[in-house]
Design a protein around this motif. Structure first.
Motif, short mmCIF file in Angstrom:
data_model
loop_
_atom_site.label_atom_id
_atom_site.label_comp_id
_atom_site.label_asym_id
_atom_site.label_seq_id
_atom_site.Cartn_x
_atom_site.Cartn_y
_atom_site.Cartn_z
N THR A 1 3.92 60.21 47.53
CA THR A 1 3.57 58.95 46.88
C THR A 1 4.78 58.19 46.34
O THR A 1 4.65 57.03 45.98
CB THR A 1 2.60 59.21 45.71
N ASN A 2 5.94 58.85 46.27
CA ASN A 2 7.10 58.18 45.65
C ASN A 2 8.35 58.35 46.52
O ASN A 2 9.27 59.09 46.16
CB ASN A 2 7.33 58.75 44.25
N PRO A 3 8.41 57.66 47.67
CA PRO A 3 9.58 57.80 48.54
C PRO A 3 10.76 56.97 48.02
O PRO A 3 10.58 55.96 47.33
CB PRO A 3 9.08 57.25 49.88
N SER A 4 11.97 57.38 48.37
CA SER A 4 13.15 56.61 48.01
C SER A 4 14.26 56.91 49.02
O SER A 4 14.27 57.97 49.65
CB SER A 4 13.63 56.92 46.59
N ILE A 5 15.16 55.96 49.15
CA ILE A 5 16.32 56.12 50.02
C ILE A 5 17.56 55.97 49.17
O ILE A 5 17.62 55.09 48.30
CB ILE A 5 16.28 55.10 51.19
N ILE A 6 18.55 56.82 49.40
CA ILE A 6 19.75 56.85 48.58
C ILE A 6 20.97 56.77 49.48
O ILE A 6 21.20 57.65 50.32
CB ILE A 6 19.81 58.13 47.72
N LEU A 7 21.77 55.72 49.30
CA LEU A 7 23.02 55.57 50.04
C LEU A 7 24.16 56.18 49.25
O LEU A 7 24.29 55.95 48.05
CB LEU A 7 23.32 54.09 50.27
N ASP A 8 25.00 56.98 49.90
CA ASP A 8 26.20 57.50 49.26
C ASP A 8 27.27 56.41 49.27
O ASP A 8 27.34 55.61 50.20
CB ASP A 8 26.71 58.74 49.99
N ASN A 9 28.10 56.40 48.23
CA ASN A 9 29.17 55.40 48.16
C ASN A 9 30.35 55.86 49.02
O ASN A 9 30.96 56.88 48.72
CB ASN A 9 29.62 55.19 46.72
N PRO A 10 30.70 55.12 50.07
CA PRO A 10 31.81 55.55 50.94
C PRO A 10 33.18 55.23 50.37
O PRO A 10 34.20 55.61 50.93
CB PRO A 10 31.56 54.75 52.21
N GLY A 11 33.21 54.50 49.23
CA GLY A 11 34.49 54.02 48.73
C GLY A 11 34.95 52.85 49.58
O GLY A 11 34.17 52.25 50.34
N HIS A 12 36.21 52.49 49.47
CA HIS A 12 36.75 51.37 50.25
C HIS A 12 36.73 51.69 51.74
O HIS A 12 37.16 52.77 52.16
CB HIS A 12 38.18 51.08 49.77
N ILE A 13 36.21 50.77 52.54
CA ILE A 13 36.21 50.95 53.99
C ILE A 13 37.52 50.39 54.53
O ILE A 13 37.69 49.18 54.64
CB ILE A 13 35.01 50.25 54.65
N SER A 14 38.46 51.27 54.83
CA SER A 14 39.76 50.86 55.36
C SER A 14 39.82 51.27 56.82
O SER A 14 40.07 52.44 57.14
CB SER A 14 40.88 51.51 54.55
N CYS A 15 39.56 50.31 57.70
CA CYS A 15 39.52 50.52 59.16
C CYS A 15 38.31 51.36 59.59
O CYS A 15 37.63 51.02 60.55
CB CYS A 15 40.81 51.16 59.67
N GLU A 16 38.02 52.45 58.87
CA GLU A 16 36.92 53.32 59.26
C GLU A 16 36.42 54.11 58.05
O GLU A 16 37.21 54.48 57.18
CB GLU A 16 37.36 54.26 60.36
N ALA A 17 35.12 54.38 58.01
CA ALA A 17 34.54 55.18 56.93
C ALA A 17 33.18 55.71 57.37
O ALA A 17 32.50 55.10 58.21
CB ALA A 17 34.39 54.38 55.64
N ARG B 1 20.39 59.69 52.27
CA ARG B 1 19.24 60.58 52.48
C ARG B 1 17.95 59.89 52.07
O ARG B 1 17.96 58.94 51.30
CB ARG B 1 19.42 61.89 51.68
N VAL B 2 16.86 60.41 52.62
CA VAL B 2 15.52 59.92 52.28
C VAL B 2 14.74 61.08 51.68
O VAL B 2 14.69 62.17 52.25
CB VAL B 2 14.78 59.38 53.53
N ILE B 3 14.15 60.85 50.51
CA ILE B 3 13.33 61.86 49.86
C ILE B 3 12.00 61.25 49.45
O ILE B 3 11.87 60.02 49.36
CB ILE B 3 14.04 62.45 48.61
N CYS B 4 11.03 62.10 49.24
CA CYS B 4 9.72 61.64 48.78
C CYS B 4 9.17 62.70 47.85
O CYS B 4 9.06 63.88 48.23
CB CYS B 4 8.78 61.39 49.94
N ASP B 5 8.87 62.31 46.63
CA ASP B 5 8.46 63.26 45.59
C ASP B 5 9.50 64.37 45.47
O ASP B 5 9.16 65.56 45.37
CB ASP B 5 7.08 63.84 45.89
N VAL C 1 11.40 65.62 47.67
CA VAL C 1 11.48 66.51 48.83
C VAL C 1 12.11 65.73 50.00
O VAL C 1 11.71 64.59 50.26
CB VAL C 1 10.09 67.04 49.23
N PRO C 2 13.10 66.31 50.73
CA PRO C 2 13.68 65.61 51.88
C PRO C 2 12.63 65.30 52.94
O PRO C 2 11.70 66.08 53.17
CB PRO C 2 14.70 66.62 52.41
N VAL C 3 12.78 64.14 53.58
CA VAL C 3 11.83 63.71 54.61
C VAL C 3 12.60 63.55 55.93
O VAL C 3 13.55 62.78 56.00
CB VAL C 3 11.15 62.39 54.24
N SER C 4 12.19 64.29 56.94
CA SER C 4 12.84 64.21 58.25
C SER C 4 12.10 63.24 59.16
O SER C 4 10.93 62.91 58.93
CB SER C 4 12.89 65.60 58.89
#
Length: 257
Positions: A31-47, A52-56, A58-61
């Motif tokens: 009932t409570n899904p969420s998506i979480i982006l990790d901070n890559p820091g500064h994108i210098s040419c490549e990063a 991840r996606v979780i719900c209640d 719990v990881p969701v595949s």
């Protein structure tokens, strides 16, 4: 010949709970899904862009995740991802060579879980300037830093040319001992950065600080600099109340702590 069951014998069979009917009565509906982006820091040419996606909790595949960038110069290796068994997704973001550093780049991720739309975003910087010899300097206070705080300054250059909009982060040996106004901070048009800091109240110790920047895909950092902090607590507090003399109808009460 099968043996007959004795009269009065009790047979105990484990009955598994129903798995539900797919599409009608799903066996597990979060009932409570969420998506979480990790901070890559500064994108210098490549990063690497991960999340991840979780719900209640719990990881969701098997969830399809869509990535977007507010800056067209950021190109994702794959902008449509599927979460793995741990609910995680990952791809690589690249920026073309000779792209000036852009601040305020917003990376967003969105998905739909059980009919619920979810999203998350982070703000970073991105660029890929041509640079063979990046350098960074750090100047710290030479005197003892009291409760009023001090300042960290320095410059970021590339082949002896100042680098504007470069992201500079600080590594402190005891990060709980000081408060930085900005970490990371950003260089100005002349490649110069400055950030104010203050000791945590009650701290009396010496810490080491390093400055780090990534320019043209190459990370450089300064040597560790020692900074002595002294913002000790009060040991012998006292309060003095001045004698107001005779109070006639009204009077002024004064004192000192």
């Amino acid at each position: 010949m099968k043996g007959r069951r004795k009269k009065g014998e009790i047979v105990c069979r484990i009955q598994r709970p129903p798995n539900g009917c797919p599409g009608l009565f799903p066996p597990s509906l979060c009932t409570n899904p969420s998506i979480i982006l990790d901070n890559p820091g500064h994108i210098s040419c490549e990063a690497a862009i991960t999340g991840r996606v979780i719900c209640d909790l719990v990881p969701v595949s098997g969830v399809t995740v869509q990535l977007t960038s507010s800056f067209a110069g950021v190109i994702f290796e794959d902008d449509t991802l599927v979460t793995d068994e741990r609910g995680r997704f990952t791809t690589t973001a690249t920026v073309a060579r000779n792209t000036p550093i852009q601040q305020g780049v917003i990376i967003s991720a969105s998905a739909t879980v059980n009919g619920i739309e979810i999203s998350d975003s982070i703000t970073t910087s991105a660029g890929c300037i041509a640079c063979r010899n990046p350098r960074i300097t750090l100047i710290t206070p030479q005197e003892v830093v009291g409760c009023s705080g001090g300042q960290l300054t320095g410059v970021v250059t590339c082949d002896n040319v100042p680098v504007p909009n470069a992201s500079v982060s600080f590594i402190v040996s005891d990060p709980r001992s000081i408060i930085l106004d900005e970490n990371p901070t950003t260089t100005n048009a002349n490649g110069v950065y400055s950030v104010d800091f203050a000791p945590v109240f009650g701290i009396t110790e010496t810490v080491t600080i390093r400055a780090r920047a990534t320019v043209g895909g190459t990370t450089v950092e300064t040597d560790s600099q020692s900074v002595e902090l002294n913002c000790h607590t009060c040991v012998n507090p006292a309060i003095d109340l001045f004698n107001p003399g005779q109070i006639s109808c009204s009077g002024l009460i004064r004192g000192r702590v």
